[in-house]
Design a protein around this motif. Sequence first.
Motif, PDB file in Angstrom:
ATOM      1  N   TYR A  21       0.830  -1.207   0.000  1.00 20.13           N
ATOM      2  CA  TYR A  21       0.000   0.000   0.000  1.00 20.13           C
ATOM      3  C   TYR A  21       0.864   1.256   0.000  1.00 20.13           C
ATOM      4  O   TYR A  21       0.652   2.182  -0.784  1.00 20.13           O
ATOM      5  CB  TYR A  21      -0.912  -0.060   1.225  1.00 20.13           C
ATOM      6  N   ASP A  56       2.582   2.099  -3.246  1.00 18.75           N
ATOM      7  CA  ASP A  56       1.712   2.665  -4.278  1.00 18.75           C
ATOM      8  C   ASP A  56       1.308   4.097  -4.000  1.00 18.75           C
ATOM      9  O   ASP A  56       0.696   4.749  -4.854  1.00 18.75           O
ATOM     10  CB  ASP A  56       0.444   1.809  -4.428  1.00 18.75           C
ATOM     11  N   LYS A  57       1.614   4.603  -2.803  1.00 23.00           N
ATOM     12  CA  LYS A  57       1.218   5.970  -2.474  1.00 23.00           C
ATOM     13  C   LYS A  57       1.925   6.969  -3.379  1.00 23.00           C
ATOM     14  O   LYS A  57       3.107   6.798  -3.683  1.00 23.00           O
ATOM     15  CB  LYS A  57       1.531   6.285  -1.012  1.00 23.00           C
ATOM     16  N   HIS A  70      -6.138   5.475  -0.242  1.00 22.11           N
ATOM     17  CA  HIS A  70      -6.575   4.853   1.001  1.00 22.11           C
ATOM     18  C   HIS A  70      -7.938   4.178   0.818  1.00 22.11           C
ATOM     19  O   HIS A  70      -8.124   3.021   1.230  1.00 22.11           O
ATOM     20  CB  HIS A  70      -6.664   5.927   2.089  1.00 22.11           C
ATOM     21  N   PHE A 108      -7.542   1.148  -1.544  1.00 19.72           N
ATOM     22  CA  PHE A 108      -6.879   0.035  -0.876  1.00 19.72           C
ATOM     23  C   PHE A 108      -7.848  -0.694   0.050  1.00 19.72           C
ATOM     24  O   PHE A 108      -7.894  -1.929   0.076  1.00 19.72           O
ATOM     25  CB  PHE A 108      -5.682   0.546  -0.083  1.00 19.72           C
ATOM     26  N   ASN A 147      -8.988  -4.551  -0.439  1.00 18.04           N
ATOM     27  CA  ASN A 147      -8.419  -5.489   0.538  1.00 18.04           C
ATOM     28  C   ASN A 147      -9.213  -5.422   1.846  1.00 18.04           C
ATOM     29  O   ASN A 147      -8.680  -5.022   2.878  1.00 18.04           O
ATOM     30  CB  ASN A 147      -6.948  -5.144   0.798  1.00 18.04           C
TER      31      ASN A 147
END
Length: 246
Positions: A79, A82-83, A103, A106, A110
């Motif tokens: 995560y 990928d920010k 956010h 994600f 997930n």
Amino acid sequence: MEELQADETPTADGVSGRDRMRGQIVEVAAGLLAAGGRDAVSTRAVAAAAGTQAPTIYRLFGDKDGLLAAVLEYGFSTYLADKPPLDPAADPIADLRAGWELHIGFGLANPALFLLMYADTQPGKRPAAAEAGLAILRTRIRNIATAGRLRVDENLAAELVQAAGSGAVLALLAVPEDRRDPRLPDAMFDAVVAAITTPDTTAPGGTRNAGPTTAANALRAHLPELGMLTDGERHVLGEWLARITH
């Protein structure tokens, strides 16, 4: 089943057999978590899927909670990778929105991992993975303060954004996918931004309404740059500014 041995000797790529086995077990556990939620991540199920035995898991992770903590770190590292990169020169609100959208995405992609991270936690104890995400969020909030647009103190702003973002995901996950209102994340973001920031005075039609709190937040954000002051002077000034913003 013959138990695989966790060899400490590094291989040609510099990774020991123990670390390789640990990574394999974490990946297997992450897959079971995604497919069946926390209840699916039993030591017996993970051991069987990873081709080892339960004692190996206890030796590498201590217990099931230790394994789940490792799964959180594994999932959240993806995560964080990928920010979008932090860009102090960018529009700080747009930068915050980019992090917000990642956010939300994600969490919806997930759900089991997100619930483990934000809903199934011990009171007063935030997972290390969530702390890492909060640290990035605090930097984005600091950029808003530096731009002179933060109307509340930085800690409150960061907590508000995190609570709103996590709350939006949890609210969406609580209902069937076909009944979710896709407008919720954007509406929540607009509401929290309105609560923590002042209008952009550089935008067309913008009006200056900074006030002492916004000015104090901006100066606090620049404190480390005030090299003409001693450490003690910066500390005292920081305390004064904190009193203004609280």
